[in-house]
Design a protein around this motif. Structure first.
Motif, PDB file in Angstrom:
ATOM      1  N   HIS A 275       0.832  -1.210   0.000  1.00 31.65           N
ATOM      2  CA  HIS A 275       0.000   0.000   0.000  1.00 31.65           C
ATOM      3  C   HIS A 275       0.864   1.256   0.000  1.00 31.65           C
ATOM      4  O   HIS A 275       0.601   2.213  -0.741  1.00 31.65           O
ATOM      5  CB  HIS A 275      -0.918  -0.031   1.221  1.00 31.65           C
ATOM      6  CG  HIS A 275      -1.746   1.202   1.404  1.00 31.65           C
ATOM      7  ND1 HIS A 275      -1.355   2.254   2.215  1.00 31.65           N
ATOM      8  CD2 HIS A 275      -2.942   1.567   0.868  1.00 31.65           C
ATOM      9  CE1 HIS A 275      -2.267   3.196   2.189  1.00 31.65           C
ATOM     10  NE2 HIS A 275      -3.248   2.809   1.381  1.00 31.65           N
ATOM     11  N   ALA A 276       1.912   1.259   0.826  1.00 30.79           N
ATOM     12  CA  ALA A 276       2.779   2.436   0.911  1.00 30.79           C
ATOM     13  C   ALA A 276       3.553   2.665  -0.387  1.00 30.79           C
ATOM     14  O   ALA A 276       3.839   3.809  -0.753  1.00 30.79           O
ATOM     15  CB  ALA A 276       3.752   2.291   2.075  1.00 30.79           C
ATOM     16  N   LEU A 277       3.896   1.577  -1.090  1.00 29.95           N
ATOM     17  CA  LEU A 277       4.619   1.722  -2.358  1.00 29.95           C
ATOM     18  C   LEU A 277       3.714   2.230  -3.474  1.00 29.95           C
ATOM     19  O   LEU A 277       4.165   2.954  -4.366  1.00 29.95           O
ATOM     20  CB  LEU A 277       5.232   0.372  -2.754  1.00 29.95           C
ATOM     21  CG  LEU A 277       6.424  -0.117  -1.923  1.00 29.95           C
ATOM     22  CD1 LEU A 277       6.763  -1.549  -2.267  1.00 29.95           C
ATOM     23  CD2 LEU A 277       7.636   0.804  -2.145  1.00 29.95           C
TER      24      LEU A 277
ATOM     25  N   ARG B 200      -1.834   8.886   5.964  1.00 22.97           N
ATOM     26  CA  ARG B 200      -3.161   9.166   6.530  1.00 22.97           C
ATOM     27  C   ARG B 200      -4.001   7.902   6.622  1.00 22.97           C
ATOM     28  O   ARG B 200      -4.650   7.642   7.643  1.00 22.97           O
ATOM     29  CB  ARG B 200      -3.876  10.222   5.696  1.00 22.97           C
ATOM     30  CG  ARG B 200      -3.338  11.629   5.874  1.00 22.97           C
ATOM     31  CD  ARG B 200      -4.302  12.658   5.321  1.00 22.97           C
ATOM     32  NE  ARG B 200      -4.430  12.534   3.878  1.00 22.97           N
ATOM     33  CZ  ARG B 200      -3.715  13.223   2.996  1.00 22.97           C
ATOM     34  NH1 ARG B 200      -2.801  14.088   3.430  1.00 22.97           N
ATOM     35  NH2 ARG B 200      -3.893  13.073   1.707  1.00 22.97           N
ATOM     36  N   GLU B 201      -4.011   7.108   5.561  1.00 20.32           N
ATOM     37  CA  GLU B 201      -4.904   5.950   5.521  1.00 20.32           C
ATOM     38  C   GLU B 201      -4.479   4.879   6.519  1.00 20.32           C
ATOM     39  O   GLU B 201      -5.332   4.299   7.211  1.00 20.32           O
ATOM     40  CB  GLU B 201      -4.927   5.395   4.086  1.00 20.32           C
ATOM     41  CG  GLU B 201      -5.655   6.325   3.123  1.00 20.32           C
ATOM     42  CD  GLU B 201      -5.322   6.050   1.661  1.00 20.32           C
ATOM     43  OE1 GLU B 201      -5.788   6.815   0.793  1.00 20.32           O
ATOM     44  OE2 GLU B 201      -4.590   5.067   1.388  1.00 20.32           O
ATOM     45  N   GLN B 202      -3.197   4.626   6.632  1.00 18.78           N
ATOM     46  CA  GLN B 202      -2.763   3.592   7.568  1.00 18.78           C
ATOM     47  C   GLN B 202      -2.885   4.044   9.020  1.00 18.78           C
ATOM     48  O   GLN B 202      -3.292   3.268   9.896  1.00 18.78           O
ATOM     49  CB  GLN B 202      -1.325   3.164   7.248  1.00 18.78           C
ATOM     50  CG  GLN B 202      -1.199   2.456   5.905  1.00 18.78           C
ATOM     51  CD  GLN B 202       0.125   1.722   5.740  1.00 18.78           C
ATOM     52  OE1 GLN B 202       0.747   1.295   6.715  1.00 18.78           O
ATOM     53  NE2 GLN B 202       0.565   1.562   4.503  1.00 18.78           N
TER      54      GLN B 202
ATOM     55  N   ALA C 228      -5.455   2.212  11.691  1.00 22.90           N
ATOM     56  CA  ALA C 228      -4.930   1.692  12.953  1.00 22.90           C
ATOM     57  C   ALA C 228      -5.610   2.368  14.137  1.00 22.90           C
ATOM     58  O   ALA C 228      -5.963   1.708  15.135  1.00 22.90           O
ATOM     59  CB  ALA C 228      -3.420   1.894  13.020  1.00 22.90           C
ATOM     60  N   GLY C 229      -5.815   3.687  14.063  1.00 21.54           N
ATOM     61  CA  GLY C 229      -6.468   4.411  15.150  1.00 21.54           C
ATOM     62  C   GLY C 229      -7.903   3.963  15.363  1.00 21.54           C
ATOM     63  O   GLY C 229      -8.345   3.755  16.505  1.00 21.54           O
ATOM     64  N   VAL C 230      -8.649   3.791  14.282  1.00 22.24           N
ATOM     65  CA  VAL C 230     -10.044   3.363  14.395  1.00 22.24           C
ATOM     66  C   VAL C 230     -10.126   1.958  14.984  1.00 22.24           C
ATOM     67  O   VAL C 230     -10.976   1.675  15.842  1.00 22.24           O
ATOM     68  CB  VAL C 230     -10.730   3.412  13.011  1.00 22.24           C
ATOM     69  CG1 VAL C 230     -12.095   2.734  13.059  1.00 22.24           C
ATOM     70  CG2 VAL C 230     -10.888   4.857  12.555  1.00 22.24           C
TER      71      VAL C 230
END
Length: 512
Positions: A430-432, A441-443, A447-449
């Motif tokens: 995903h990061a690549l 932002r997405e990761q 993780a926070g949610v």
């Protein structure tokens, strides 16, 4: 290399820190979680009921099961419930060939508990990186040496960091990352030095085996036996024949052992029901700073006579075990554990800000360079996202997997590990593929949610989700960490003012 010592060390600090920084972040983050490995393990085994058994009651429950189901076993073992764990276990056989069951503390019957990698996974990953054999221990040792080099070179090149500790300039791009890196490094410099050095000292026999090879011909068992000084109670020699005999009452022995050694962790009985039976009672790990495993007090299994007592350690051995104990943080109760946990998270933040600073500092520079150089730095930025946001996502996914995977599935432990490493691997892809800021932002948001929603997961997957205080503590901590991750997601979404550092301070962040 540069002409001056400061510039040379700046080069070492920057590039050496980058090379070891990714794995060091993983080591520090999982080490921070491992401070509460037993509490996480309790959360991952929600079948364990809360109870208030005394040591004597717990031993009698376990002995009742062993007498009924394993009367012919040559070795009985009982792991006692303690403050951090309510689990009561009975086992037969030795460490390698033993069979262990968890007992219901109320009935003494076998309690079906799901198979899980548990919180111990974070502990093992912390010092082995889950590599095969001894490879991980050697790699982590090399990384610890790199950490020491980064700390020392950082102290030299940041000559005014005590002054800069009181200065933080938010929303200033590179300057803000450098301020955060300096502040977290200065605030916990004694902790960083202590935790890194003590981590190396734990495996000194592995990293520096020359003395053991020279004095004991490489016989590690003989080496460890030689570490003990004279026992507090001289061992009583027995000359008895093996014939049936009743086991002595355990209550007085437990009380005596508790008076001498403090809280108890377990009981082992050799040749139970025979005249040559021997009872060993072990103290709880972490009763004091010195890290002591095994040992304890031995009693005659028929008469209750004390055969040997806790062994006193030589001064040199005691020093080593105190240093080791400072790393494991088994002493001081929950207050000390929280200190280590928070310090570990701040240390992780120090490494993270250093890694981010590397890319922030060079972003404009490599934007105008060749495609090969741009691709190289894109991979570095993707690795930053994967190591920091992706590892956080993998850790919380590991907990989710524990509750979502079928309880009775085959090879369930391996499935949980597949969730962890699978999510971590997907985060790299995903990061690549995604633009840098989108990946961050997405990761971070996901993780926070997942952290904040952990209590909701328990509510729908566990019959009594908060029967143990430790489970509630894990979920409350997850909510706080989830809030931090979502705050980080919000911060990276804000426009940053990129401002080059002043010429006078440029060398502090200069890496080449």
């Amino acid at each position: 290399m540069k002409q001056t010592l400061t510039q040379s060390l700046a080069w070492l600090h920057t590039w050496g820190g980058l090379i070891v920084g990714w794995l060091l972040f993983a080591i520090f983050l999982t080490g921070s979680l491992a401070v509460f490995d037993q509490e996480i393990d309790n959360w991952m085994h929600p079948e364990l009921p809360a109870h208030h058994l005394t040591d004597e009651q717990a031993v009698e429950r376990a002995l009742g099961y062993l007498r009924e189901h394993k009367p012919d076993a040559k070795q009985w073992g009982i792991s006692l419930p303690e403050e951090r764990s309510p689990e009561l276990r009975a086992s037969t056989g030795g460490r390698r060939d033993g069979v262990s069951v968890t007992l219901d503390p109320n009935t003494g019957e076998v309690l079906p508990v799901r198979e899980s990698a548990g919180g111990r996974f974070f502990f093992l990953f912390h010092f082995t990186l889950f590599m095969p054999g001894m490879l991980g221990i050697y790699v982590v040792g090399a990384l610890a040496m790199g950490m020491l080099a980064a700390l020392i070179s950082g102290v030299v090149i940041h000559k005014k960091f005590f002054k800069e500790f009181f200065t933080f300039r938010p929303a200033k791009g590179q300057r803000s990352w450098l301020d955060a890196h300096n502040a977290s490094a200065v605030l916990l410099l004694p902790f960083h030095l202590m935790i890194t050095y003590s981590g190396l000292a734990i495996f000194l026999v592995i990293y520096m085996p020359a003395a053991m090879d020279a004095l004991f011909d490489g016989n590690r068992e003989a080496f460890f036996k030689a570490q003990d000084a004279a026992p507090a109670v001289v061992e009583v020699k027995r000359s008895v024949t093996s014939e049936p005999a009743p086991l002595v009452a355990m209550g007085p022995l437990l009380a005596k052992a508790r008076e001498v050694m403090g809280p108890l962790s377990g009981v082992s009985i050799t040749n139970p029901g025979m005249s040559d039976a021997v009872i060993q009672i072990r103290p709880i790990l972490g009763n004091r700073i010195a890290l002591i495993k095994g040992g304890g007090m031995r009693f005659d299994g028929v008469t209750g006579e004390q055969l040997s007592g806790p062994t006193e350690m030589r001064a040199s051995v005691l020093t080593h075990r105190v240093i080791s104990g400072m790393h494991f943080a088994q002493f001081g109760g929950y207050s000390m554990r929280w200190v280590y946990f928070i310090c570990g998270l701040i240390s992780s933040a120090m490494i993270a800000t250093g890694l981010v600073l590397f890319t922030v500092k060079r972003r404009r520079k490599y934007a105008s360079e060749s495609r090969v150089a741009q691709g190289f730095y894109h991979v570095i930025e993707a690795l930053n996202v994967t190591v920091m946001a992706g590892l956080s996502l993998a850790c919380i996914a590991f907990l989710w997997g524990n509750h979502l995977l079928p309880v009775g599935m085959a090879e369930r432990r391996e499935a949980e590990l597949s969730v962890f490493f699978g999510v971590w691997g997907v985060s790299l892809v995903h990061a690549l593929l995604r633009p840098r800021m989108h990946a961050w932002r997405e990761q971070l948001a996901l993780a926070g949610v997942m952290c904040v929603a952990l209590p909701v997961l328990s509510l729908f997957t566990v019959n009594q989700p908060w029967a143990l205080h430790s489970r509630m503590g894990v979920e409350l901590t997850a909510i706080v960490l989830g809030g931090i991750l979502m705050w980080a997601c919000w911060k990276v979404s804000q426009p940053q003012t990129e401002r080059a550092p002043r010429k006078k301070a440029a060398v502090l962040a200069e890496g080449n």
